[in-house]
Structures are given as C-alpha cells and as structure tokens.
Design a protein around this motif. Structure first.
Motif, short mmCIF file in Angstrom:
data_model
loop_
_atom_site.label_atom_id
_atom_site.label_comp_id
_atom_site.label_asym_id
_atom_site.label_seq_id
_atom_site.Cartn_x
_atom_site.Cartn_y
_atom_site.Cartn_z
N SER A 15 0.82 -1.20 0.00
CA SER A 15 0.00 0.00 0.00
C SER A 15 0.86 1.26 0.00
O SER A 15 2.06 1.22 0.27
CB SER A 15 -0.94 0.00 1.21
OG SER A 15 -0.22 -0.14 2.40
N THR A 16 0.21 2.37 -0.33
CA THR A 16 0.92 3.65 -0.50
C THR A 16 0.54 4.62 0.62
O THR A 16 -0.64 4.84 0.88
CB THR A 16 0.55 4.27 -1.87
OG1 THR A 16 0.97 3.38 -2.90
CG2 THR A 16 1.23 5.61 -2.05
N TYR A 17 1.55 5.19 1.25
CA TYR A 17 1.35 6.18 2.31
C TYR A 17 1.44 7.56 1.69
O TYR A 17 2.36 7.86 0.93
CB TYR A 17 2.41 6.02 3.40
CG TYR A 17 2.19 6.95 4.56
CD1 TYR A 17 1.42 6.56 5.65
CD2 TYR A 17 2.74 8.23 4.57
CE1 TYR A 17 1.21 7.42 6.71
CE2 TYR A 17 2.53 9.09 5.62
CZ TYR A 17 1.76 8.68 6.70
OH TYR A 17 1.53 9.54 7.74
N VAL B 43 3.69 10.98 -7.11
CA VAL B 43 2.65 10.47 -8.01
C VAL B 43 2.04 11.68 -8.70
O VAL B 43 1.54 12.60 -8.02
CB VAL B 43 1.57 9.67 -7.25
CG1 VAL B 43 0.44 9.29 -8.20
CG2 VAL B 43 2.18 8.43 -6.60
N VAL C 65 4.49 10.58 -1.68
CA VAL C 65 4.10 9.28 -1.15
C VAL C 65 5.34 8.44 -0.86
O VAL C 65 6.46 8.78 -1.27
CB VAL C 65 3.18 8.51 -2.12
CG1 VAL C 65 1.97 9.36 -2.52
CG2 VAL C 65 3.94 8.06 -3.37
N SER C 66 5.13 7.34 -0.15
CA SER C 66 6.15 6.31 0.02
C SER C 66 5.42 4.99 0.22
O SER C 66 4.19 4.96 0.38
CB SER C 66 7.06 6.61 1.21
OG SER C 66 6.35 6.47 2.43
N ASP C 67 6.16 3.91 0.22
CA ASP C 67 5.57 2.64 0.62
C ASP C 67 5.14 2.74 2.08
O ASP C 67 5.82 3.36 2.89
CB ASP C 67 6.57 1.50 0.45
CG ASP C 67 6.87 1.20 -1.01
OD1 ASP C 67 6.07 1.60 -1.87
OD2 ASP C 67 7.93 0.58 -1.27
N ASP D 217 -2.74 1.79 -3.55
CA ASP D 217 -1.58 1.80 -4.43
C ASP D 217 -1.45 3.17 -5.08
O ASP D 217 -2.29 4.06 -4.88
CB ASP D 217 -1.68 0.71 -5.52
CG ASP D 217 -3.01 0.75 -6.25
OD1 ASP D 217 -3.50 1.86 -6.56
OD2 ASP D 217 -3.58 -0.33 -6.50
N ASP D 218 -0.39 3.36 -5.86
CA ASP D 218 -0.13 4.65 -6.51
C ASP D 218 -1.24 5.01 -7.50
O ASP D 218 -1.58 6.20 -7.65
CB ASP D 218 1.22 4.63 -7.23
CG ASP D 218 2.40 4.67 -6.27
OD1 ASP D 218 2.18 4.50 -5.05
OD2 ASP D 218 3.54 4.88 -6.74
#
Length: 239
Positions: free
Chosen positions: A2-4, A32, A41-43, A82-83
């Motif tokens: 998932s994307t933070y 993004v 964003v990051s993982d 996700d992105d």
C-alpha cells in the motif's frame, strides 16, 4: 504494498531530493503525478502506528516539500491501496486541491492555546464584579462566613469564572484574527480556554507574533502558548 500519502502540491513545484519518510528503515519519498498535481508518497509499513519517529518523519516531509511553494498536508496515517488509486484521487479532486493550494500560497499555520491562570483570574473576576467583591469582603470581615455562605459564594465565583472563560475565548479570537488570513477553532473537548489555528501570511508573521506577545503581556490572567510556523493542517478543507 500500500501507498502512504504525506501531502499534495503542484506538479510544477520544485521538490528537495532525498526526502525520507516513515518506517524503519525510512522509506524513500517519491511522487505520483496527475495533471497539475503531485502527491508525495512512500511505501507504507506493514504496521502503521503513531510512533514519535514516524510523526516527526511525516512532518519533515511536508515541511521540506513546502520550502519552495504550498503543500496541502495530509494528517498522519493516510494510506491508499496503491499509486494508481492516489493518481485517481488527484484527478477526481483536481480543481478542489488547486483552490486550496492557492489559498495556502505564502502562508503558514500558527496554533495558539490559551488557559486561565487560576489565581489571577479569580482576582480579575472579583475586581470586575462589584457585588461579588462586596460579598467577598463581607465574608472576610466575618472570618470567612459559615459553611453555607462559603458554598454559595464558591458557586457564584465558579459561574463568574465560567462566564469569563467564554468572554476571554471570544476576546482572544477577535484580538488575533485581524492579523491572519484565516482562523479555525480546534476540536471541542480539548480542555483549553481557547485552541485556535491561524493562517498567517509570511510577510505578516512578525506582526502576528507581536500581537500574541501583547495579548500575553497585557492580560496576566491568560496563559498563552503559540506554536509555529506549521504546515497548514487545519486549512486543508474549506470552512
């Protein structure tokens, strides 16, 4: 994975390189893009908790990205599948996010928390209410009065202080609002006399802080704390 999401800015805005986000080890921050917008964003870690290191990392990313232009900060904990989902949200809310970024251009948030100094506010209440002061002096002359009189007087004082709390909360907001481009009240139930966030133009920052200082100096019964400049978390939505 998932994307933070840390926040949103304009796609054309320069961003610092090498930003490190939440997690241990820290996840590298990426972007993004969608139209005129860019999400930072990051993982996302498998287990996301509000640890101090991650709260600070979130803040550093938002603050670093705001060095060359406005950032619409997200609260800690914003996770997307996700992105691609992030890009779809940017596309859907393009006009709204661009309006909010325009509002935040050249401005920062300052948070002001105010409480009463208990001993000083009691003196203020007695000095400004002749009937209450007369009753107080009569009780002192009578050695404090009997228990019933003490209880009755205490209830009157408590009501007067409660009324003063409402008056002072409004006074603080009215005093500082002219120096700000926007004002937001904090969530109810904070236990504070006043918990206010102000959106302040950077060129008026010193004027605003001077007004806060005067408020504290001229009204000794008010305990004033100011924090900032901060990312404009309280002004991400219209209000």
């Amino acid at each position: 994975m998932s994307t933070y999401v840390y926040g949103v800015t304009r796609a054309a805005q320069p961003l610092p390189s090498g930003l490190e986000g939440i997690g241990k080890p820290a996840r590298p921050v990426r972007t993004v893009l969608s139209g005129a917008l860019c999400a930072l964003v990051s993982d996302a870690p498998e287990e996301l908790k509000p640890r101090r290191r991650d709260l600070l990392a979130h803040q550093r990313v938002v603050t670093g990205a705001a060095a060359d232009g406005p950032v619409l900060p997200f609260r800690f904990g914003g996770v997307s599948p996700d992105d691609d989902t992030v890009a779809a949200v940017l596309d859907e809310h393009q006009a709204h996010y661009l309006r909010r970024l325009e509002l935040l251009e050249g401005k920062d948030e300052f948070n002001v928390k105010v409480d009463h100094d208990e001993e000083t506010v009691l003196r203020v209440v007695l000095d400004t209410d002749p009937e209450l002061r007369a009753r107080h002096l009569a009780n002192r002359a009578a050695g404090g009065g009997d228990q019933a009189e003490k209880l009755a007087f205490g209830e009157l004082v408590a009501r007067a202080v409660a009324q003063r709390e409402g008056e002072d909360a409004a006074f603080v907001e009215q005093t500082l609002s002219p120096w700000a481009a926007g004002t937001r009240q904090g969530p109810p139930g904070s236990g504070r006399l006043a918990n206010l966030s102000f959106l302040v133009e950077r060129e008026r920052r010193e004027e605003f802080l001077a007004a806060v200082h005067r408020l504290s100096e001229e009204h000794a019964h008010l305990l004033v704390q100011v924090a900032g400049p901060l990312p404009a978390y309280s002004f991400t939505e219209e209000g």
